[in-house]
Design a protein around this motif. Structure first.
Motif, PDB file in Angstrom:
ATOM      1  N   GLN A  71       0.986  -0.914   0.090  1.00 38.25           N
ATOM      2  CA  GLN A  71      -0.126   0.026  -0.446  1.00 38.25           C
ATOM      3  C   GLN A  71       0.533   1.522   0.187  1.00 38.25           C
ATOM      4  N   GLN A  72       1.686   0.845   0.844  1.00 32.74           N
ATOM      5  CA  GLN A  72       3.257   2.592   1.158  1.00 32.74           C
ATOM      6  C   GLN A  72       3.382   2.770  -0.673  1.00 32.74           C
ATOM      7  N   HIS A  73       4.157   1.745  -1.471  1.00 30.39           N
ATOM      8  CA  HIS A  73       5.013   2.373  -2.158  1.00 30.39           C
ATOM      9  C   HIS A  73       4.172   1.405  -4.386  1.00 30.39           C
ATOM     10  N   ARG A  74       3.222   1.456  -3.691  1.00 28.37           N
ATOM     11  CA  ARG A  74       2.949   0.721  -5.036  1.00 28.37           C
ATOM     12  C   ARG A  74       2.371   1.909  -6.193  1.00 28.37           C
ATOM     13  N   ALA A  75       1.410   3.093  -5.257  1.00 26.15           N
ATOM     14  CA  ALA A  75       2.213   3.752  -6.066  1.00 26.15           C
ATOM     15  C   ALA A  75       3.037   5.113  -7.036  1.00 26.15           C
ATOM     16  N   ALA A  76       4.039   4.910  -5.974  1.00 26.82           N
ATOM     17  CA  ALA A  76       4.943   4.940  -6.914  1.00 26.82           C
ATOM     18  C   ALA A  76       5.762   4.201  -8.424  1.00 26.82           C
ATOM     19  N   VAL A  77       5.298   2.996  -7.438  1.00 28.41           N
ATOM     20  CA  VAL A  77       6.545   1.812  -9.167  1.00 28.41           C
ATOM     21  C   VAL A  77       5.600   1.749  -9.530  1.00 28.41           C
ATOM     22  N   PHE A  78       4.266   2.189  -9.363  1.00 25.79           N
ATOM     23  CA  PHE A  78       3.482   2.396 -10.664  1.00 25.79           C
ATOM     24  C   PHE A  78       3.284   3.003 -11.579  1.00 25.79           C
ATOM     25  N   ARG A  79       3.983   4.442 -10.633  1.00 25.14           N
ATOM     26  CA  ARG A  79       3.786   5.552 -11.503  1.00 25.14           C
ATOM     27  C   ARG A  79       5.227   5.621 -12.239  1.00 25.14           C
ATOM     28  N   SER A  80       6.659   4.952 -12.078  1.00 27.45           N
ATOM     29  CA  SER A  80       7.190   4.858 -12.848  1.00 27.45           C
ATOM     30  C   SER A  80       7.710   3.520 -13.454  1.00 27.45           C
ATOM     31  N   ILE A  81       7.149   2.517 -14.070  1.00 25.85           N
ATOM     32  CA  ILE A  81       6.505   1.742 -14.336  1.00 25.85           C
ATOM     33  C   ILE A  81       5.464   2.616 -15.681  1.00 25.85           C
ATOM     34  N   LEU A  82       4.763   3.233 -15.413  1.00 26.35           N
ATOM     35  CA  LEU A  82       3.516   3.277 -16.422  1.00 26.35           C
ATOM     36  C   LEU A  82       4.669   5.316 -17.155  1.00 26.35           C
ATOM     37  N   GLY A  83       5.886   5.354 -16.842  1.00 23.39           N
ATOM     38  CA  GLY A  83       6.428   6.473 -17.570  1.00 23.39           C
ATOM     39  C   GLY A  83       7.596   5.809 -18.290  1.00 23.39           C
ATOM     40  N   VAL A  84       7.431   4.790 -17.637  1.00 24.41           N
ATOM     41  CA  VAL A  84       8.711   3.938 -19.017  1.00 24.41           C
ATOM     42  C   VAL A  84       7.845   3.178 -20.123  1.00 24.41           C
ATOM     43  N   VAL A  85       6.675   2.425 -19.862  1.00 21.35           N
ATOM     44  CA  VAL A  85       5.865   1.616 -20.458  1.00 21.35           C
ATOM     45  C   VAL A  85       4.662   2.544 -21.460  1.00 21.35           C
ATOM     46  N   GLY A  86       4.464   3.531 -21.101  1.00 25.95           N
ATOM     47  CA  GLY A  86       3.360   4.223 -21.025  1.00 25.95           C
ATOM     48  C   GLY A  86       1.887   3.971 -21.841  1.00 25.95           C
ATOM     49  N   ASN A  87       1.709   2.401 -20.857  1.00 27.54           N
ATOM     50  CA  ASN A  87       0.064   2.059 -21.131  1.00 27.54           C
ATOM     51  C   ASN A  87       0.138   1.203 -19.991  1.00 27.54           C
ATOM     52  N   THR A  88      -0.895   2.306 -18.663  1.00 26.60           N
ATOM     53  CA  THR A  88      -2.108   1.409 -17.278  1.00 26.60           C
ATOM     54  C   THR A  88      -1.729   0.554 -17.657  1.00 26.60           C
ATOM     55  N   GLN A  89      -2.715  -0.552 -18.094  1.00 27.49           N
ATOM     56  CA  GLN A  89      -2.568  -2.194 -18.302  1.00 27.49           C
ATOM     57  C   GLN A  89      -1.374  -2.515 -17.948  1.00 27.49           C
ATOM     58  N   ASP A  90      -0.319  -2.328 -19.398  1.00 30.48           N
ATOM     59  CA  ASP A  90       0.951  -3.131 -18.907  1.00 30.48           C
ATOM     60  C   ASP A  90       1.552  -2.870 -17.814  1.00 30.48           C
ATOM     61  N   ALA A  91       1.382  -1.556 -17.148  1.00 27.06           N
ATOM     62  CA  ALA A  91       2.291  -0.819 -16.494  1.00 27.06           C
ATOM     63  C   ALA A  91       1.353  -1.485 -14.074  1.00 27.06           C
ATOM     64  N   GLU A  92       0.117  -2.074 -14.367  1.00 31.27           N
ATOM     65  CA  GLU A  92      -0.483  -2.616 -13.346  1.00 31.27           C
ATOM     66  C   GLU A  92       0.098  -3.978 -13.421  1.00 31.27           C
ATOM     67  N   ASP A  93      -0.536  -4.477 -14.391  1.00 36.43           N
ATOM     68  CA  ASP A  93       0.956  -6.361 -14.546  1.00 36.43           C
ATOM     69  C   ASP A  93       2.172  -5.547 -13.949  1.00 36.43           C
ATOM     70  N   LEU A  94       3.011  -5.494 -14.277  1.00 36.06           N
ATOM     71  CA  LEU A  94       4.394  -5.214 -13.959  1.00 36.06           C
ATOM     72  C   LEU A  94       4.750  -4.805 -12.604  1.00 36.06           C
ATOM     73  N   THR A  95       3.456  -3.036 -11.715  1.00 38.16           N
ATOM     74  CA  THR A  95       4.063  -3.585 -10.897  1.00 38.16           C
ATOM     75  C   THR A  95       3.658  -5.021 -10.203  1.00 38.16           C
TER      76      THR A  95
END
Lengths: 200, 248
Positions: free
Chosen positions: A41-65
């Motif tokens: 809960q504490q860190h998922r947003a930061a990880v999600f944003r970082s991944i989303l910035g690289v991949v540019g796709n929310t679906q992929d970013a969620e899976d990768l998170t």
């Protein structure tokens, strides 16, 4: 503890205790899934944003998170505490995202668009359209960068990391981080000059 | 030279994000003079601004909310640590080691051959003389893989020895004689004593007559080949002509 009960507690945020991160990590090492839920809960947003910035796709970013946190749970015993846990988690996520982009480059897919009305539902349509246009332009410019340059740009401009944290997250030296950031920004500037100059 | 300064100044401009006063003094002086570097500085400022606005609107969560993190599979995986995973492998290794030690202990000391070497051994054909002269002997059952190797040192099971060529004077001359058929000799003689007067004649004593009483002796030159098929005939041969009542 039952997994369903644990998931319910994580989903409802039933964690009033303020525990230090170190204690949570120790509990995770002992196999406490509830403690890992707090870290999630504490860190998922930061990880999600970082991944989303690289991949540019929310679906992929969620899976990768999800994948990044599963890997972190698997490897929590190897976390030495030399860097912050957030940096360590972002490192796992960014590396997964870089691998994902490389894999996707060899097997290109049609990217899913972001939700148009979700983030800008409370503002007027003209402003929302402008922001969407800017977002699309920047996204195109970022997508034109190599994956490692995308990561360094995202870590600096989106997550606001300093050079030392970036070096820990990317697994390289501070000087290498500065050089990568310089090259990434120069490429991004050139790309944005083309894109924004054409639109203006 | 000015181009080099511009390149170096661009590096500092790209990394400078907030305050221009943090730039080195020579970069600031160069910025005042160089129009190209001023344009570069403006372009970097616009890029940074676009990135900041892009970052502000990056969502913190997926548009449809977070899926619960499913750690059930990970729980099952963590129940089985690597020590338990390696346990069957270690057990098999220990059993194999004990078996090999036991096998080495039960093997005769002079035997160095191993089962794979035995498997590669070419079976020795039965001698021709035996098959031609004698009755057909029963064929020994073939050695299968399940049979235990013979404990007695056998010539057929001996490992092939790759010997160095010995000097000629040390090489033993091997005389190969054809195997004869089983030959049984029965020497029968009645318990007759030698003529006591024979020696009293004062004549020359012949060495042909034994001086000790001879008992019938049943001797086999070779054991019968098969207990089922006894030798066809026995050769009756007198040990001494006198014992049969012949004329001397």
């Amino acid at each position: 503890m039952d997994a369903q009960v644990w998931e319910w507690r994580v989903a409802t945020g039933e964690h009033s205790r303020q525990e230090g991160e170190h204690q949570l990590i120790e509990r995770c090492r002992a196999g406490d899934m509830e403690a890992f839920g707090v870290l999630w809960q504490q860190h998922r947003a930061a990880v999600f944003r970082s991944i989303l910035g690289v991949v540019g796709n929310t679906q992929d970013a969620e899976d990768l998170t999800q994948d990044a946190f599963l890997r972190a749970y698997r490897a929590i015993e190897s976390f030495r505490g030399e860097a912050q846990l957030r940096t360590w988690l972002i490192r796992i996520g960014v590396h997964l995202a870089i691998d994902h982009v490389k894999r996707k480059k060899s097997h290109p897919e049609v990217p899913l668009e972001w939700d148009v009305g979700g983030a800008y539902a409370d503002i007027d349509p003209h402003t929302a359209a402008e922001r969407n246009e800017l977002r699309e332009t920047v996204r195109k410019a970022i997508d034109a960068l190599p994956p490692h340059h995308r990561a360094v740009i995202v870590l600096r401009d989106v997550e606001g990391m300093d050079y030392t944290e970036m070096a820990q997250a990317l697994g390289c030296s501070v000087g290498s981080v500065k050089l990568r950031l310089f090259r990434a920004r120069r490429l991004l500037k050139q790309r944005l000059e083309v894109l924004l100059g054409g639109s203006r | 030279m000015s181009w080099l300064f511009c390149q170096l100044a661009e590096y500092y401009l790209a990394l400078c994000e907030e305050d221009i006063d943090r730039l080195p003094a020579w970069v600031r002086r160069h910025l005042r003079r160089c129009l190209r570097c001023q344009e570069v500085k403006v372009a970097y400022s616009r890029t940074r601004e676009a990135m900041l606005r892009y970052a502000q609107h990056l969502p913190d969560s997926p548009p449809h909310g977070w899926r619960p993190l499913s750690l059930r599979a990970e729980m099952k995986r963590r129940v089985l640590p690597w020590k338990l995973t390696l346990l069957p492998v270690a057990t098999v290794a220990i059993v194999l080691a004990i078996f090999s030690l036991w096998e080495r202990g039960t093997r005769p000391s002079g035997e160095v051959s191993t089962v794979p070497q035995l498997a590669r051994e070419v079976p020795v054909a039965p001698p021709k003389a035996l098959s031609q002269a004698g009755p057909p002997s029963p064929v020994a059952p073939p050695v299968t893989g399940n049979d235990k190797p013979q404990k007695e040192p056998s010539r057929q099971l001996a490992a092939p020895v790759v010997a160095k060529p010995a000097p000629a004077h040390l090489t033993p001359v091997v005389v190969r004689r054809p195997l004869e058929a089983p030959h049984t000799v029965i020497a029968s003689q009645t318990a007759v004593q030698n003529d006591p007067h024979a020696g009293e004649d004062g004549g020359s004593q012949t060495t042909l007559e034994p001086l000790v009483p001879v008992q019938p002796v049943l001797a086999e030159a070779h054991p019968p080949v098969s207990p089922v098929q006894p030798p066809e005939a026995y050769v009756m041969q007198a040990a001494h002509p006198a014992s049969t009542g012949g004329v001397e």
